[in-house]
Scaffold this active site. Structure first.
Site, PDB file in Angstrom:
ATOM      1  N   GLU A 193      46.111  41.638  43.090  1.00 41.83           N
ATOM      2  CA  GLU A 193      45.582  42.422  44.205  1.00 41.83           C
ATOM      3  C   GLU A 193      45.540  41.595  45.484  1.00 41.83           C
ATOM      4  O   GLU A 193      45.179  40.417  45.468  1.00 41.83           O
ATOM      5  CB  GLU A 193      44.178  42.926  43.868  1.00 41.83           C
ATOM      6  N   ASN A 246      25.921  30.784  48.410  1.00 43.98           N
ATOM      7  CA  ASN A 246      25.340  31.986  47.797  1.00 43.98           C
ATOM      8  C   ASN A 246      23.885  31.915  47.352  1.00 43.98           C
ATOM      9  O   ASN A 246      23.346  32.913  46.864  1.00 43.98           O
ATOM     10  CB  ASN A 246      26.181  32.455  46.597  1.00 43.98           C
ATOM     11  N   SER A 287      31.400  28.740  48.562  1.00 43.62           N
ATOM     12  CA  SER A 287      30.518  29.864  48.234  1.00 43.62           C
ATOM     13  C   SER A 287      29.169  29.310  47.791  1.00 43.62           C
ATOM     14  O   SER A 287      28.964  29.025  46.611  1.00 43.62           O
ATOM     15  CB  SER A 287      31.147  30.717  47.126  1.00 43.62           C
ATOM     16  N   CYS A 313      34.955  42.109  49.397  1.00 44.86           N
ATOM     17  CA  CYS A 313      34.735  40.870  48.634  1.00 44.86           C
ATOM     18  C   CYS A 313      34.153  41.164  47.265  1.00 44.86           C
ATOM     19  O   CYS A 313      33.180  41.891  47.145  1.00 44.86           O
ATOM     20  CB  CYS A 313      33.722  39.975  49.336  1.00 44.86           C
ATOM     21  N   GLY A 340      40.271  35.252  41.784  1.00 45.51           N
ATOM     22  CA  GLY A 340      40.511  33.931  41.222  1.00 45.51           C
ATOM     23  C   GLY A 340      39.882  32.790  41.990  1.00 45.51           C
ATOM     24  O   GLY A 340      39.361  32.957  43.096  1.00 45.51           O
ATOM     25  N   GLU A 341      39.939  31.642  41.366  1.00 44.60           N
ATOM     26  CA  GLU A 341      39.365  30.412  41.935  1.00 44.60           C
ATOM     27  C   GLU A 341      40.541  29.485  42.278  1.00 44.60           C
ATOM     28  O   GLU A 341      41.130  28.871  41.382  1.00 44.60           O
ATOM     29  CB  GLU A 341      38.409  29.795  40.906  1.00 44.60           C
TER      30      GLU A 341
HETATM   31  N1  SAH Z   1      36.649  32.308  43.849  1.00 48.34           N
HETATM   32  C1  SAH Z   1      36.487  31.935  45.192  1.00 48.34           C
HETATM   33  C2  SAH Z   1      37.219  32.873  46.149  1.00 48.34           C
HETATM   34  C3  SAH Z   1      37.203  34.331  45.806  1.00 48.34           C
HETATM   35  S1  SAH Z   1      35.632  35.129  45.919  1.00 48.34           S
HETATM   36  C4  SAH Z   1      35.013  31.854  45.544  1.00 48.34           C
HETATM   37  O1  SAH Z   1      34.188  32.309  44.760  1.00 48.34           O
HETATM   38  O2  SAH Z   1      34.709  31.316  46.594  1.00 48.34           O
HETATM   39  C5  SAH Z   1      35.456  35.274  47.695  1.00 48.34           C
HETATM   40  C6  SAH Z   1      34.037  35.452  48.160  1.00 48.34           C
HETATM   41  O3  SAH Z   1      33.528  36.741  47.744  1.00 48.34           O
HETATM   42  C7  SAH Z   1      33.067  34.411  47.619  1.00 48.34           C
HETATM   43  O4  SAH Z   1      32.312  33.845  48.670  1.00 48.34           O
HETATM   44  C8  SAH Z   1      32.144  35.224  46.705  1.00 48.34           C
HETATM   45  O5  SAH Z   1      30.860  34.655  46.652  1.00 48.34           O
HETATM   46  C9  SAH Z   1      32.169  36.581  47.368  1.00 48.34           C
HETATM   47  N2  SAH Z   1      31.810  37.699  46.497  1.00 48.34           N
HETATM   48  C10 SAH Z   1      32.067  37.840  45.184  1.00 48.34           C
HETATM   49  N3  SAH Z   1      31.604  39.025  44.729  1.00 48.34           N
HETATM   50  C11 SAH Z   1      31.025  39.645  45.778  1.00 48.34           C
HETATM   51  C12 SAH Z   1      30.386  40.916  45.959  1.00 48.34           C
HETATM   52  N4  SAH Z   1      30.270  41.775  44.951  1.00 48.34           N
HETATM   53  N5  SAH Z   1      29.939  41.237  47.188  1.00 48.34           N
HETATM   54  C13 SAH Z   1      30.102  40.374  48.227  1.00 48.34           C
HETATM   55  N6  SAH Z   1      30.705  39.185  48.126  1.00 48.34           N
HETATM   56  C14 SAH Z   1      31.164  38.811  46.913  1.00 48.34           C
HETATM   57 FE1  SF4 Z   2      35.561  33.892  40.530  1.00 48.70          FE
HETATM   58 FE2  SF4 Z   2      32.997  33.666  41.256  1.00 48.70          FE
HETATM   59 FE3  SF4 Z   2      34.928  33.748  43.136  1.00 48.70          FE
HETATM   60 FE4  SF4 Z   2      34.311  35.954  41.676  1.00 48.70          FE
HETATM   61  S1  SF4 Z   2      33.004  34.881  43.137  1.00 48.70           S
HETATM   62  S2  SF4 Z   2      36.364  35.207  42.172  1.00 48.70           S
HETATM   63  S3  SF4 Z   2      33.846  35.018  39.671  1.00 48.70           S
HETATM   64  S4  SF4 Z   2      34.611  32.162  41.559  1.00 48.70           S
END
Ligand code: SAH
Ligand code: SF4
Length: 436
Positions: free
Chosen positions: A130, A308, A306, A427, A251-252
């Site tokens: 995606e 968070n 991230s 996101c 993904g990461e």
């Molecule tokens: N895996 C990497 C990059 C992809 S996720 C990472 O986690 O940084 C990209 C961003 O989306 C991250 O900052 C994550 O914390 C955020 N994210 C994940 N799920 C989310 C959601 N349901 N609502 C808002 N942000 C979210």
């Molecule tokens: Fe993976 Fe966490 Fe990023 Fe979601 S927020 S893509 S589970 S690392």
């Protein structure tokens, strides 16, 4: 559980195997860099500069068939095809369009160099990835002026094959035409959100992608190919248009480090995009951050972490990865990174209603960021809901108060706009489709 840990070695260009394929298998050209293509041209008795022509056709003209490479003599094209070579650029197979102009794509990767996981899922979901197009961005890429340089000029992109296939796409939300859009350009800048893996192994409790687990790693051609497929759809011209890339899709990236960085090199050297307009986001994979900190600045995207959560206790509850690499370890890994002028580290912060969005959390985040001593900014993201995820969206008031507290504490703070929530493109919402 995490997948293969990243090693500490510095990254090297990925040398893809040019050996003859097992009979019947395809040899994708897309994903090979100009140097490798030149080496192959020499191997088949051609001049090395034919490799440059081939790279130009793949990455600047966006051909989809060997026969479209008009700069190569027909006999060379035939020789390549005879050896099993194909272009195999990832292709958009489904488009979901949001009322806000965001588009989410399912992109099919046909790449024969694909890395397989031991137990592939029974359906074909691992075949598609995606990617999201956000005309005018969502603020995730904004916030400092370190991207001031223009993109490298590139040849005007054209793809005869695609141009002739064009047809109007629907402007209604939901499913839209797969073929390139033929409409007046309405955006002045745009952001493409790119995936680095199918699914994710990092089990963040609030993220829909986590529900898939890791299905497989993408290779460099599959990562860069998402960008080229979307550029071709929208006729983006690197020298003219302001395009940002965020590696924030599925993904990461730092658990697929070599392929991710090889894709960055392709996008910079071959496609002509600037790394200063790219941002990679990590959940805090310390060995990956340590490697990234050593990458040459002229090839390194900006870094987003991230965060968070305001402290280890809350972070560990919502991001189990924090047990392995807690906040301090992540900060320490970032510190040696040499930043470009005006560049800042971004801390992303998902506001989960009642869990991470209280005023005392904001005060704690402000202290944490200031104590880190890093030139930093905070990107707030209101949590996007998803089926089976047991969290609440933050109230508008708590978002305002949170932002205000950080701003008053002198921490640069931005609020990411949710884009494409109606089509599950925001996101943390990617890979909703395969569950339908
Ligand atoms: N895996 C990497 C990059 C992809 S996720 C990472 O986690 O940084 C990209 C961003 O989306 C991250 O900052 C994550 O914390 C955020 N994210 C994940 N799920 C989310 C959601 N349901 N609502 C808002 N942000 C979210
Ligand atoms: Fe993976 Fe966490 Fe990023 Fe979601 S927020 S893509 S589970 S690392």
């Amino acid at each position: 559980m995490l997948t293969p840990a990243v090693t500490r070695e510095s990254s090297h260009p990925v040398r893809l195997d040019l050996a003859a394929p097992a009979s019947g298998s395809r040899r994708p050209l897309f994903g090979l860099d100009a140097e490798v293509l030149a080496a192959h041209m020499e191997k088949i008795g051609q001049s090395a500069w034919r490799g440059q022509q081939l790279a130009h056709a793949l990455y600047r003209q966006w051909v989809t068939e060997i026969d479209e490479i008009s700069t190569l003599p027909r006999k060379v094209r035939r020789a390549l095809a005879g050896e099993g070579w194909t272009v195999d650029r990832p292709q958009i197979v489904q488009v979901f369009r949001s009322v806000d102009g965001t588009e989410r794509y399912l992109i099919k990767c046909q790449n024969g160099n694909r890395e397989q996981v031991p137990n592939p899922p029974p359906d074909s979901s691992a075949e598609t990835v995606e990617t999201v197009w956000m005309p005018d961005g969502d603020g995730g890429e904004a916030g400092d002026s370190s991207d001031g340089l223009e993109m490298q000029p590139a040849a005007r992109a054209s793809s005869e094959g695609e141009a002739t296939k064009m047809r109007n796409a629907s402007s209604a939300p939901g499913l839209a035409a797969v073929l390139p859009v033929r409409q007046r350009k309405t955006w002045t800048r745009a952001t493409i959100c790119v995936s680095s893996q199918v699914g994710c192994a990092v089990n963040c409790q609030f993220c829909l992608t986590a529900r898939l687990g890791l299905q497989r790693n993408l290779n460099a051609g599959e990562i860069a190919g998402q960008v080229v497929a979307v550029m071709a759809r929208h006729g983006v011209q690197p020298g003219r248009d302001r395009l940002n890339l965020v590696f924030m899709g599925m993904g990461e990236p730092f658990l697929n480090y070599d392929a991710f960085m090889a894709a960055v090199r392709l996008l910079v050297h071959e496609v002509g995009l600037s790394p200063q307009r790219m941002t990679v986001s990590t959940s805090g994979i310390v060995p990956g951050i340590e490697r990234f900190a050593q990458e040459p600045p002229e090839l390194r995207p900006k870094l987003a972490i991230s965060l968070n959560a305001p402290n280890d206790a809350i972070r560990s509850a919502i991001m189990p990865i924090n047990g392995k690499w807690p906040i301090q370890a992540v900060m320490d890994a970032v510190r040696p990174m040499r930043l470009r002028p005006h560049e800042r580290i971004t801390f992303e912060y998902v506001l989960l209603g009642g869990v991470t969005d209280r005023p005392e959390h904001a005060r704690e985040v402000a202290r944490l960021v200031r104590r880190s001593g890093l030139p930093a900014k905070v990107n707030l993201i209101a949590w996007n809901p998803g089926p089976g995820l047991d969290y609440a969206m933050p109230s508008a008031e708590s978002v305002d108060v949170f932002q205000e507290i950080l701003a008053v504490a002198g921490v640069p703070v931005y609020l990411r706009q949710p884009r494409g929530r109606d089509i599950y493109a925001a996101c943390g919402q990617l890979k909703r489709t395969i569950e339908e």
